[in-house]
Design an enzyme around this catalytic site. Structure first.
Site, mmCIF file in Angstrom:
data_model
loop_
_atom_site.group_PDB
_atom_site.id
_atom_site.type_symbol
_atom_site.label_atom_id
_atom_site.label_comp_id
_atom_site.label_asym_id
_atom_site.label_seq_id
_atom_site.Cartn_x
_atom_site.Cartn_y
_atom_site.Cartn_z
ATOM 1 N N LYS A 233 -2.676 14.295 2.970
ATOM 2 C CA LYS A 233 -3.320 14.231 4.281
ATOM 3 C C LYS A 233 -2.235 14.023 5.330
ATOM 4 C CE LYS A 233 -6.706 11.587 6.948
ATOM 5 N NZ LYS A 233 -7.658 10.469 6.920
ATOM 6 N N LYS B 151 -5.415 18.237 3.569
ATOM 7 C CA LYS B 151 -6.071 18.089 4.868
ATOM 8 C C LYS B 151 -5.016 17.997 5.951
ATOM 9 C CE LYS B 151 -9.126 15.004 7.445
ATOM 10 N NZ LYS B 151 -9.797 13.729 7.526
HETATM 11 ZN ZN LIG Z 1 -9.043 6.180 7.991
#
Ligand SMILES: [Zn+2]
Length: 328
Positions: A196, A249
Site C-alpha cells: 500500500k 493499492k
Molecule cells: Zn488507516
C-alpha cells in the site's frame, strides 16, 4: 513470420472475431464494492469529492447492499465511521462498535448472499487520524498490533467473512492470524493490503472515511511510490505471516507492481482501484472529456490484464449494471 504473411488486422475485423481472441475479460464475480457505514440519523450522505458514493447509516447500508447483491456483486469492503474518536481509537476494538454491529445486521439479512470483508485499521477511530497508536509523535508499531488483532477478532466474531488489514504496520498479518487462531477461528481468511503506497489518490477517500491525519502524513508506514522491489518484499513477508490474499493499492498508477506480483506469487492477488481513480474518471466524464463507460471498462480491464484476480472498485455497481444488460 512477418508482414505480408502475418497480418494482425485479420483478427480485428469485427466484434465477434475480436471477442473470439480476447485475452482478458471482466466479470462481476471478481468485483468488490467498498461501502462506508456511519452512526447517524440520516439514511445516507453524499460525499462531495466522490459523486455517486455515500456514507450510509446502518439501516441505509442494508438497502445499498440489497442493490449490490441484486447486481450479483459477490462482496463488499466495509469501512466504519464511529460516533466517537479518541487518542487510542478505542471504538475500533469494541465488540459492539460500528463494524461489528453492521456486520451482524448484514449477515442476519443476507447470510451467504454477500461476502463481508472488513477493513481493519485505526485511522477511522483515532482522533489524530493515524493508522495506529501515536507515541511521542510517532506511530508505535508493536503496540498497534495488539489493537489491530483485537479489532479483527471483533469483526470475525460478528460474522465477517474476510478481514483486511490496511494499516501497513510490520507484523500485523501474523498478529491477526495468531489472535484468530487462538480463539479457534482457523477459517477466516486474511486479505492484506500488502503493498500500500503513500499515494495522493486517497484524498477523496479521506472525506468519505473522515480519516485524514491531523498532523504529519503516512509516509512513515505506507510505501514510497518510486519503490517496486520493496513491494515484492512486503508481499513475501505477508504471505509468510499467513496472508491468504494479497493486495496492491492503488491500482492504476501501480500496474507494474501488480504485474510483477502476479509473476512472482501464485496466491490470489487483489487490486484496490482507489477513490482518486474513481474521481478522476467520474469528473472527466461529467465534464464530457471522457466517455464514462469506456473509461471505466478500459481502466478496470487494465487492472485485470496486469494480473489482479480481485478488483476492489467504486465502479462495481456500474459494471454490475452493464453486465446485467450484457454490455460489458
Ligand atoms: Zn488507516
Amino acid at each position: 513470420m512477418g508482414f505480408p504473411v502475418y497480418r494482425p488486422r485479420r483478427l480485428r475485423k469485427n466484434e465477434k472475431l475480436r471477442g473470439l481472441v480476447r485475452e482478458t475479460e471482466l466479470s462481476v464475480n471478481h468485483l468488490v464494492y467498498p461501502v462506508f457505514v456511519k452512526e447517524m440519523s440520516e439514511e445516507k450522505i453524499a460525499i462531495p469529492s466522490m459523486p455517486g458514493v455515500y456514507q450510509f447509516s446502518p439501516e441505509g447500508l442494508l438497502k445499498e447492499i440489497d442493490e449490490v447483491a441484486g447486481l450479483s456483486i459477490p462482496a463488499i469492503l466495509l469501512f466504519g465511521i464511529p460516533e466517537k474518536k479518541d487518542e487510542t481509537g478505542s471504538s475500533a476494538v469494541d465488540k459492539n462498535g460500528i463494524i461489528p454491529q453492521a456486520v451482524r445486521a448484514i449477515k442476519k439479512r443476507f447470510g451467504d448472499d454477500i461476502l463481508v470483508i472488513t477493513d481493519v485499521c485505526m485511522c477511522e477511530y483515532t482522533s489524530h487520524g493515524h493508522c495506529g497508536l501515536v507515541k511521542d509523535g510517532n506511530v508505535d508499531n508493536d503496540e498497534t498490533l495488539k489493537l489491530l488483532a483485537r479489532s479483527a477478532l471483533a469483526h470475525v466474531m460478528a460474522g465477517a467473512d474476510i478481514v483486511a488489514p490496511s494499516d501497513m504496520m510490520d507484523g500485523r498479518v501474523r498478529a491477526i492470524r495468531e489472535m484468530l487462531d487462538l480463539h479457534g477461528d482457523y477459517n477466516t481468511p486474511v486479505m492484506s493490503y500488502a503493498a500500500k503506497y503513500a499515494s495522493c489518490l486517497y484524498n477523496p477517500f479521506r472525506d468519505a472515511a473522515e480519516s485524514a491525519p491531523q498532523f504529519g502524513d503516512r509516509k512513515g508506514y505506507q510505501m514510497d511510490p518510486p519503490n517496486e522491489r520493496e513491494a515484492l518484499r512486503e508481499i513475501a513477508l505477508d504471505i509468510e505471516e499467513g496472508a491468504d490474499i494479497i493486495m496492491v493499492k492503488p491500482a492504476l498508477f501501480y500496474l507494474d507492481v501488480l504485474a510483477r506480483a502476479r509473476e512472482k506469487f501464485d496466491i490470489p492477488l487483489a487490486a484496490y482501484s482507489v477513490s482518486g481513480e474513481y474521481t478522476m474518471i467520474k469528473l472527466a466524464a461529467e465534464k464530457g472529456y471522457l466517455d464514462f463507460k469506456r473509461a471505466v471498462l478500459e481502466g478496470t480491464i487494465s487492472i485485470k490484464r496486469a494480473g489482479a484476480d480481485i478488483i476492489i472498485t467504486y465502479f462495481a455497481k456500474d459494471i454490475g449494471k452493464w453486465a446485467k444488460e450484457n454490455s460489458l
